[in-house]
Motif scaffolding. Structure first.
Motif, mmCIF file in Angstrom:
data_model
loop_
_atom_site.group_PDB
_atom_site.id
_atom_site.type_symbol
_atom_site.label_atom_id
_atom_site.label_comp_id
_atom_site.label_asym_id
_atom_site.label_seq_id
_atom_site.Cartn_x
_atom_site.Cartn_y
_atom_site.Cartn_z
ATOM 1 N N ILE A 293 31.457 51.046 41.588
ATOM 2 C CA ILE A 293 31.435 49.633 41.965
ATOM 3 C C ILE A 293 31.752 48.826 40.715
ATOM 4 N N ALA A 294 32.830 48.042 40.776
ATOM 5 C CA ALA A 294 33.314 47.343 39.583
ATOM 6 C C ALA A 294 33.302 45.832 39.743
ATOM 7 N N GLY A 295 32.704 45.326 40.829
ATOM 8 C CA GLY A 295 32.674 43.882 40.986
ATOM 9 C C GLY A 295 32.101 43.453 42.317
ATOM 10 N N LYS A 296 32.097 42.136 42.513
ATOM 11 C CA LYS A 296 31.569 41.542 43.741
ATOM 12 C C LYS A 296 32.459 40.365 44.136
ATOM 13 N N ILE A 297 32.839 40.308 45.421
ATOM 14 C CA ILE A 297 33.654 39.213 45.929
ATOM 15 C C ILE A 297 32.785 37.962 46.088
ATOM 16 N N THR A 298 33.315 36.813 45.652
ATOM 17 C CA THR A 298 32.570 35.550 45.693
ATOM 18 C C THR A 298 33.328 34.502 46.496
ATOM 19 N N ASP A 299 32.645 33.421 46.833
ATOM 20 C CA ASP A 299 33.275 32.310 47.552
ATOM 21 C C ASP A 299 34.193 31.501 46.648
ATOM 22 N N GLU A 300 33.788 31.344 45.393
ATOM 23 C CA GLU A 300 34.564 30.526 44.464
ATOM 24 C C GLU A 300 35.879 31.224 44.130
ATOM 25 N N GLU A 301 37.000 30.516 44.257
ATOM 26 C CA GLU A 301 38.307 31.127 44.024
ATOM 27 C C GLU A 301 38.592 31.248 42.526
ATOM 28 N N LYS A 302 37.810 32.092 41.888
ATOM 29 C CA LYS A 302 37.964 32.303 40.451
ATOM 30 C C LYS A 302 37.624 33.753 40.157
ATOM 31 N N ILE A 303 38.397 34.384 39.286
ATOM 32 C CA ILE A 303 38.155 35.777 38.935
ATOM 33 C C ILE A 303 37.528 35.796 37.549
ATOM 34 N N ILE A 304 36.300 36.270 37.473
ATOM 35 C CA ILE A 304 35.548 36.272 36.217
ATOM 36 C C ILE A 304 35.432 37.702 35.705
ATOM 37 N N LEU A 305 35.880 37.900 34.480
ATOM 38 C CA LEU A 305 35.792 39.203 33.825
ATOM 39 C C LEU A 305 34.615 39.165 32.871
ATOM 40 N N SER A 306 33.665 40.070 33.056
ATOM 41 C CA SER A 306 32.437 40.029 32.270
ATOM 42 C C SER A 306 32.239 41.320 31.491
ATOM 43 N N LYS A 307 32.178 41.193 30.161
ATOM 44 C CA LYS A 307 31.819 42.307 29.281
ATOM 45 C C LYS A 307 31.221 41.693 28.029
ATOM 46 N N GLY A 308 29.928 41.373 28.133
ATOM 47 C CA GLY A 308 29.276 40.666 27.031
ATOM 48 C C GLY A 308 29.463 39.167 27.150
ATOM 49 N N GLU A 309 30.688 38.726 27.377
ATOM 50 C CA GLU A 309 30.956 37.311 27.604
ATOM 51 C C GLU A 309 31.850 37.165 28.833
ATOM 52 N N GLU A 310 31.754 36.003 29.477
ATOM 53 C CA GLU A 310 32.522 35.784 30.690
ATOM 54 C C GLU A 310 33.807 35.022 30.380
ATOM 55 N N LYS A 311 34.894 35.423 31.033
ATOM 56 C CA LYS A 311 36.155 34.698 30.897
ATOM 57 C C LYS A 311 36.912 34.783 32.207
ATOM 58 N N GLU A 312 37.721 33.748 32.476
ATOM 59 C CA GLU A 312 38.487 33.748 33.713
ATOM 60 C C GLU A 312 39.676 34.686 33.577
ATOM 61 N N LEU A 313 39.908 35.471 34.627
ATOM 62 C CA LEU A 313 40.976 36.454 34.628
ATOM 63 C C LEU A 313 42.287 35.791 35.051
ATOM 64 N N SER A 314 43.327 36.023 34.258
ATOM 65 C CA SER A 314 44.633 35.430 34.556
ATOM 66 C C SER A 314 45.400 36.308 35.546
#
Length: 326
Positions: A293-314
């Motif tokens: 399991i590598a993630g969770k689908i959310t309502d907000e239309e934003k892809i967040i990559l998290s590894k220590g710090e969060e950043k939006e995925l391009s």
């Protein structure tokens, strides 16, 4: 322009937006991220996909059959057959064509599918052999899965080995240059990853289990594929980067060449979203298919990559394999 697939925004603006649906029997047509078209055939649906092979100099026949059959399996459907076009430059030999056909026939035998036809031509329009393969499958009862079916709260599951295809291609095509930098045993292990690029079994198991979305990770790697699932579904996703396992040989090759393995062509990985992800993983593990399991689908239309710090995925850019420079 950069080598590789057109950027998704250009693809949408120039290609997809120009296509008008004309027949009501088309259930799923062209859309960014969708692997297959779905056509109504009375009591069943026909599933179709097409892909070229341009990045690989070795194993092109094997790779081409697998990537197209993987697309069919991402709809939860068994592939039935393929149409193959071979475009060869004048510098090619009869042995080159024979080698590719041997690879195609052997892979079709493994998958129990037929070569249905195609076209073979020598042309100076290409400077190396290019394959274009179309695959078809059918589903009785009109059951199928799309890329854009993810639901809020779904677990995001990755099956198989991240960047297996890209790792194997690089290790084989650049072997002579890489062996002065990387242990030959590591390179041979990397080449063997080409044996693990089919996701047909995983797709059929997931389809039977009942999942909301599936997408096989090709150009753009697993992060590109996850982005496309979220984009096609009108959702966002929170990605647990530190839970995505990467083979040691892939890490070594990518570190040596300064490549991002999560954005390296990754046939052999299926991205799946569903409720009860742990149950699906158990089912996959019973068939000796690795998954996490590598993630969770959310309502907000934003892809967040998290590894220590969060950043939006391009959005996915040109694949990392086109950055190889040795």
């Amino acid at each position: 322009m950069k080598c590789g697939k057109l950027p998704n925004d250009v693809l949408e603006d120039i290609v997809i937006s120009s296509i008008k649906k004309k027949n009501k029997d088309i259930f799923v047509g062209p859309k960014v991220g969708e692997d297959c078209s779905i056509v109504d055939f009375d009591n069943e649906v026909l599933v179709l996909t097409t892909d070229p092979v341009t990045a690989a100099q070795n194993d092109a026949g094997k790779i081409g059959i697998h990537i197209c059959c993987n697309d069919i399996a991402s709809a939860g459907v068994s592939p039935l057959g393929v149409l193959v076009t071979i475009l060869a430059p004048p510098s090619s030999t009869i042995d080159d064509i024979k080698r590719i056909m041997n690879e195609i026939n052997e892979t079709c035998e493994e998958l129990n599918i037929d070569v249905l036809g195609g076209h073979t031509e020598v042309t100076d329009a290409v400077n190396r052999i290019v394959l274009s393969i179309t695959a078809i499958g059918k589903s009785r009862g009109k059951r199928y899965v799309t890329t854009g079916g993810a639901k809020t709260g779904d677990d995001v599951i990755i099956t198989g080995n991240v960047a297996a295809e890209g790792t194997a291609i690089i290790a084989k095509d650049y072997y002579e240059k890489l062996k002065v930098k990387i242990n030959e045993e590591i390179l041979l292990k990397a080449q063997n990853l080409i044996k693990d690029i089919s996701v047909v079994k995983a797709g059929l198991i997931a389809g039977e289990f009942g999942v909301n979305a599936m997408h096989d990770a090709t150009e753009g790697g697993v992060l590109g594929a996850i982005w496309e699932v979220a984009q096609s579904s009108g959702k966002g996703v929170y990605v647990y980067e530190d839970k995505i396992a990467i083979k040691e040989e892939t890490k070594i090759i990518c570190d040596t060449l300064n490549l991002d393995p999560l954005r390296l062509i990754s046939s052999g990985c299926m991205i799946i979203t569903c409720k009860n992800g742990e149950e699906l993983i158990k089912r996959l593990n019973e068939h000796k298919i690795e998954a996490c399991i590598a993630g969770k689908i959310t309502d907000e239309e934003k892809i967040i990559l998290s590894k220590g710090e969060e950043k939006e995925l391009s959005p996915p850019d040109s694949d990392e394999i086109y950055r190889v420079n040795i």
